[in-house]
Design a protein around this motif. Structure first.
Motif, mmCIF file in Angstrom:
data_model
loop_
_atom_site.group_PDB
_atom_site.id
_atom_site.type_symbol
_atom_site.label_atom_id
_atom_site.label_comp_id
_atom_site.label_asym_id
_atom_site.label_seq_id
_atom_site.Cartn_x
_atom_site.Cartn_y
_atom_site.Cartn_z
ATOM 1 N N VAL A 43 -30.668 -7.836 -84.126
ATOM 2 C CA VAL A 43 -30.398 -9.269 -84.229
ATOM 3 C C VAL A 43 -29.002 -9.575 -83.700
ATOM 4 O O VAL A 43 -28.790 -10.577 -82.998
ATOM 5 N N ALA A 44 -28.036 -8.725 -84.015
ATOM 6 C CA ALA A 44 -26.657 -8.953 -83.565
ATOM 7 C C ALA A 44 -26.574 -8.951 -82.035
ATOM 8 O O ALA A 44 -25.880 -9.788 -81.443
ATOM 9 N N GLU A 45 -27.279 -8.017 -81.400
ATOM 10 C CA GLU A 45 -27.246 -7.950 -79.933
ATOM 11 C C GLU A 45 -27.902 -9.184 -79.318
ATOM 12 O O GLU A 45 -27.404 -9.730 -78.324
ATOM 13 N N ILE A 46 -28.991 -9.625 -79.902
ATOM 14 C CA ILE A 46 -29.681 -10.809 -79.383
ATOM 15 C C ILE A 46 -28.817 -12.043 -79.582
ATOM 16 O O ILE A 46 -28.699 -12.890 -78.683
ATOM 17 N N ALA A 47 -28.198 -12.158 -80.756
ATOM 18 C CA ALA A 47 -27.342 -13.305 -81.036
ATOM 19 C C ALA A 47 -26.179 -13.358 -80.054
ATOM 20 O O ALA A 47 -25.840 -14.437 -79.526
ATOM 21 N N GLU A 48 -25.581 -12.222 -79.777
ATOM 22 C CA GLU A 48 -24.466 -12.186 -78.828
ATOM 23 C C GLU A 48 -24.920 -12.592 -77.432
ATOM 24 O O GLU A 48 -24.249 -13.379 -76.753
ATOM 25 N N ALA A 49 -26.087 -12.079 -77.007
ATOM 26 C CA ALA A 49 -26.593 -12.404 -75.676
ATOM 27 C C ALA A 49 -26.952 -13.882 -75.562
ATOM 28 O O ALA A 49 -26.836 -14.480 -74.490
ATOM 29 N N ALA A 50 -27.413 -14.493 -76.669
ATOM 30 C CA ALA A 50 -27.802 -15.907 -76.663
ATOM 31 C C ALA A 50 -26.635 -16.829 -76.968
ATOM 32 O O ALA A 50 -26.781 -18.056 -76.915
#
Length: 206
Positions: A37-44
């Motif tokens: 989730v953290a990686e997706i949040a950062e990318a978004a």
């Protein structure tokens, strides 16, 4: 700004935010990653809290992302001509020939959606998988719609759904050790047999 305009603006923003989250997950999945989730949040460019506002679980988000990716990579092009057997064979080949190119994506979708349960607070939240293949099958079988009894037509659609898609190719490769080409031929043979049985006037009814 009136209340209705403000509401419409908020809804557009929600759609943009959701799309940004899904697009970020699609991009990470496309790299062969199993993102957090953290990686997706950062990318978004959003917070983890925002991600969870839109998706109750990481599995639900990844399933949505995998399905979104499949819509742009898995759309068979098949000719609707000839008899029903030929139409169905064309569909089976069109879908199964793309398996090698999308196998990793297909396995991801199957892993994330088979047996998944919706979050209690959001009934029906788990993405529905396979609805487009039913549409493709019904298109291929269209000449039979008015000649077969409705229940028999529906049963044929359901039976063909077992032979079209990643699941059948995964089973044949993993349990029968077939090559992709061999698995495709088995699916074609079985699909034609089902059509022949469904259209055989001497076949048992029901």
């Amino acid at each position: 700004m009136t209340g209705s305009k403000a509401g419409a603006g908020r809804e557009r923003q929600r759609r943009r935010t959701r799309k940004a989250i899904v697009d970020a997950a699609v991009e990470l999945l496309g790299r062969g990653r199993d993102p957090s989730v953290a990686e997706i949040a950062e990318a978004a460019d959003v917070s983890r809290r925002t991600v969870y506002l839109y998706f109750p679980t990481l599995e639900h988000l990844l399933a949505d992302a995998a399905l979104a990716a499949s819509r742009t990579t898995v759309e068979p092009q098949f000719e609707l001509h000839g008899d029903v057997g030929e139409r169905v064979e064309g569909l089976v080949r069109a879908v199964q020939q793309g398996f090698a190119e999308t196998e990793a994506l297909g396995r991801t979708i199957v892993r994330l959606t088979v047996g998944a349960s919706a979050a209690p607070s959001r009934p029906g939240a788990t993405p529905r998988r396979g609805y487009r293949r039913v549409e493709w099958i019904e298109r291929a079988l269209e000449p039979l719609r008015d000649t077969l009894p409705p229940e028999r037509f529906k049963r044929l659609v359901s039976a063909l759904a077992l032979l079209i898609g990643w699941e059948s190719m995964i089973v044949l490769q993993d349990t029968r050790a077939l090559t992709a080409a061999e698995a495709e031929e088995v699916c074609v043979w079985a699909a034609r047999a089902l059509v022949a049985a469904a259209t055989d006037d001497s076949a048992p009814r029901g």
